[in-house]
Motif scaffolding. Structure first.
Motif, mmCIF file in Angstrom:
data_model
loop_
_atom_site.group_PDB
_atom_site.id
_atom_site.type_symbol
_atom_site.label_atom_id
_atom_site.label_comp_id
_atom_site.label_asym_id
_atom_site.label_seq_id
_atom_site.Cartn_x
_atom_site.Cartn_y
_atom_site.Cartn_z
ATOM 1 N N PRO A 106 65.861 69.692 -36.655
ATOM 2 C CA PRO A 106 65.932 71.039 -36.067
ATOM 3 C C PRO A 106 64.617 71.472 -35.423
ATOM 4 O O PRO A 106 64.616 72.124 -34.372
ATOM 5 C CB PRO A 106 66.297 71.931 -37.252
ATOM 6 C CG PRO A 106 67.016 71.017 -38.192
ATOM 7 C CD PRO A 106 66.298 69.708 -38.078
ATOM 8 N N LEU A 107 63.486 71.108 -36.050
ATOM 9 C CA LEU A 107 62.190 71.454 -35.472
ATOM 10 C C LEU A 107 61.955 70.672 -34.184
ATOM 11 O O LEU A 107 61.391 71.198 -33.213
ATOM 12 C CB LEU A 107 61.075 71.169 -36.471
ATOM 13 C CG LEU A 107 61.037 72.055 -37.723
ATOM 14 C CD1 LEU A 107 59.905 71.611 -38.650
ATOM 15 C CD2 LEU A 107 60.856 73.521 -37.329
ATOM 16 N N TYR A 108 62.378 69.416 -34.171
ATOM 17 C CA TYR A 108 62.276 68.609 -32.947
ATOM 18 C C TYR A 108 63.093 69.232 -31.825
ATOM 19 O O TYR A 108 62.608 69.354 -30.686
ATOM 20 C CB TYR A 108 62.769 67.187 -33.223
ATOM 21 C CG TYR A 108 63.346 66.505 -32.002
ATOM 22 C CD1 TYR A 108 62.518 66.042 -30.980
ATOM 23 C CD2 TYR A 108 64.726 66.356 -31.858
ATOM 24 C CE1 TYR A 108 63.055 65.447 -29.850
ATOM 25 C CE2 TYR A 108 65.271 65.764 -30.737
ATOM 26 C CZ TYR A 108 64.426 65.298 -29.723
ATOM 27 O OH TYR A 108 64.967 64.710 -28.611
ATOM 28 N N GLU A 109 64.325 69.616 -32.140
ATOM 29 C CA GLU A 109 65.197 70.187 -31.111
ATOM 30 C C GLU A 109 64.622 71.487 -30.558
ATOM 31 O O GLU A 109 64.686 71.735 -29.346
ATOM 32 C CB GLU A 109 66.595 70.418 -31.694
ATOM 33 C CG GLU A 109 67.325 69.116 -32.020
ATOM 34 C CD GLU A 109 68.648 69.345 -32.705
ATOM 35 O OE1 GLU A 109 68.851 70.464 -33.259
ATOM 36 O OE2 GLU A 109 69.486 68.422 -32.725
ATOM 37 N N ALA A 110 64.038 72.288 -31.435
ATOM 38 C CA ALA A 110 63.421 73.537 -30.979
ATOM 39 C C ALA A 110 62.202 73.254 -30.099
ATOM 40 O O ALA A 110 61.994 73.911 -29.072
ATOM 41 C CB ALA A 110 63.018 74.390 -32.179
ATOM 42 N N SER A 111 61.417 72.270 -30.497
ATOM 43 C CA SER A 111 60.238 71.902 -29.718
ATOM 44 C C SER A 111 60.641 71.363 -28.352
ATOM 45 O O SER A 111 60.027 71.694 -27.330
ATOM 46 C CB SER A 111 59.428 70.843 -30.473
ATOM 47 O OG SER A 111 58.345 70.385 -29.693
ATOM 48 N N ARG A 112 61.683 70.556 -28.322
ATOM 49 C CA ARG A 112 62.152 69.976 -27.059
ATOM 50 C C ARG A 112 62.660 71.065 -26.113
ATOM 51 O O ARG A 112 62.324 71.081 -24.922
ATOM 52 C CB ARG A 112 63.251 68.962 -27.343
ATOM 53 C CG ARG A 112 63.846 68.296 -26.098
ATOM 54 C CD ARG A 112 64.909 67.276 -26.500
ATOM 55 N NE ARG A 112 65.595 66.714 -25.355
ATOM 56 C CZ ARG A 112 65.152 65.731 -24.599
ATOM 57 N NH1 ARG A 112 63.981 65.177 -24.879
ATOM 58 N NH2 ARG A 112 65.856 65.269 -23.576
ATOM 59 N N GLN A 113 63.450 71.984 -26.659
ATOM 60 C CA GLN A 113 63.987 73.058 -25.846
ATOM 61 C C GLN A 113 62.863 73.935 -25.288
ATOM 62 O O GLN A 113 62.865 74.313 -24.108
ATOM 63 C CB GLN A 113 64.949 73.911 -26.668
ATOM 64 C CG GLN A 113 65.578 75.075 -25.912
ATOM 65 C CD GLN A 113 66.451 74.628 -24.758
ATOM 66 O OE1 GLN A 113 67.048 73.549 -24.813
ATOM 67 N NE2 GLN A 113 66.538 75.443 -23.711
ATOM 68 N N ARG A 114 61.895 74.225 -26.135
ATOM 69 C CA ARG A 114 60.764 75.050 -25.717
ATOM 70 C C ARG A 114 59.953 74.340 -24.626
ATOM 71 O O ARG A 114 59.495 74.977 -23.667
ATOM 72 C CB ARG A 114 59.874 75.354 -26.922
ATOM 73 C CG ARG A 114 58.730 76.312 -26.628
ATOM 74 C CD ARG A 114 58.112 76.823 -27.914
ATOM 75 N NE ARG A 114 57.677 75.746 -28.798
ATOM 76 C CZ ARG A 114 58.268 75.434 -29.956
ATOM 77 N NH1 ARG A 114 59.331 76.109 -30.376
ATOM 78 N NH2 ARG A 114 57.804 74.452 -30.702
#
Length: 216
Positions: free
Chosen positions: A190-198
């Motif tokens: 989830p942290l990876y996905e948030a970082s990628r989206q950001r």
């Protein structure tokens, strides 16, 4: 119209590379603002520049009339890279973390464009040019994380791009890119996905803002 110098260095192709994917989003947003502009593109993984040699280095400190044929040829290759940097209104660099540092191909490019008395020194020839670096990494090396002491990408590039070349530096950092492929990091997805989206959002926003700033 504005010129963008776009450099990729990831060994991974296309969407398999976070730095390439995010840089591509930046470039597309840039091109939407500058449909008639110029993009100088270098894929250092597919077409690496030569590592600096004694001839290429020494030629920079030798009068043109005193250079050997080997020095002249090697220096001409350096000058081409330097002129691409000097001609750019903005620079975009994909700089993934490979073994805690930048890819050797990107280091080779930097070694070629760093020339004391021209791109480096009291008045660097590309001083003030905005440069956006997509500094992707498989883990996280932010302050407070267990491996913050292994962060040699941003520290190094800040010293070279900002401190030496005088560029106006900005980072976009997609992190934890190994989480979807490493079972031991599954809880970090989830942290990876948030970082990628950001990172994608930042790339698009920064590209548009930069294009508008240069057009003003």
């Amino acid at each position: 119209m504005a010129t963008l110098l776009h450099i990729d260095s990831s060994v991974l192709p296309g969407e398999a590379s976070s730095s390439r994917s995010v840089a591509d989003a930046f470039r597309k947003a840039w091109e939407e603002q500058h449909p008639e502009g110029t993009v100088i593109y270098r894929d250092l993984a597919a077409d690496p520049v030569p590592h600096i040699t004694a001839d290429a280095w020494s030629a920079g400190y030798t009068a043109p009339t005193e250079r050997t044929p080997e020095q002249s040829a090697a220096f001409a290759a350096r000058v081409k890279l330097i002129e691409e940097l000097e001609q750019a209104d903005a620079v975009l660099i994909g700089a993934p973390m490979h073994n805690f540092s930048i890819p050797s191909t990107l280091k080779a490019w930097l070694d070629n464009v760093l020339l004391l008395g021209r791109t480096a020194g009291e008045t660097p020839s590309a001083q003030g040019t905005p440069v956006t670096v997509i500094a992707s990494r498989g883990g996280s090396y932010r302050p407070g994380t267990p491996r913050e002491g292994f962060e040699f990408v941003q520290n190094y590039l800040e010293a070279v791009l900002k401190g030496t070349l005088g560029l106006d530096l900005d980072f976009i950092v997609p992190e934890l890119t190994m989480a979807p492929r490493n079972p031991a990091m599954s809880e970090l997805v989830p942290l990876y996905e948030a970082s990628r989206q950001r990172a994608f959002e930042d790339a698009t926003t920064k590209a548009k803002e930069l294009a508008e700033r240069l057009a003003a």
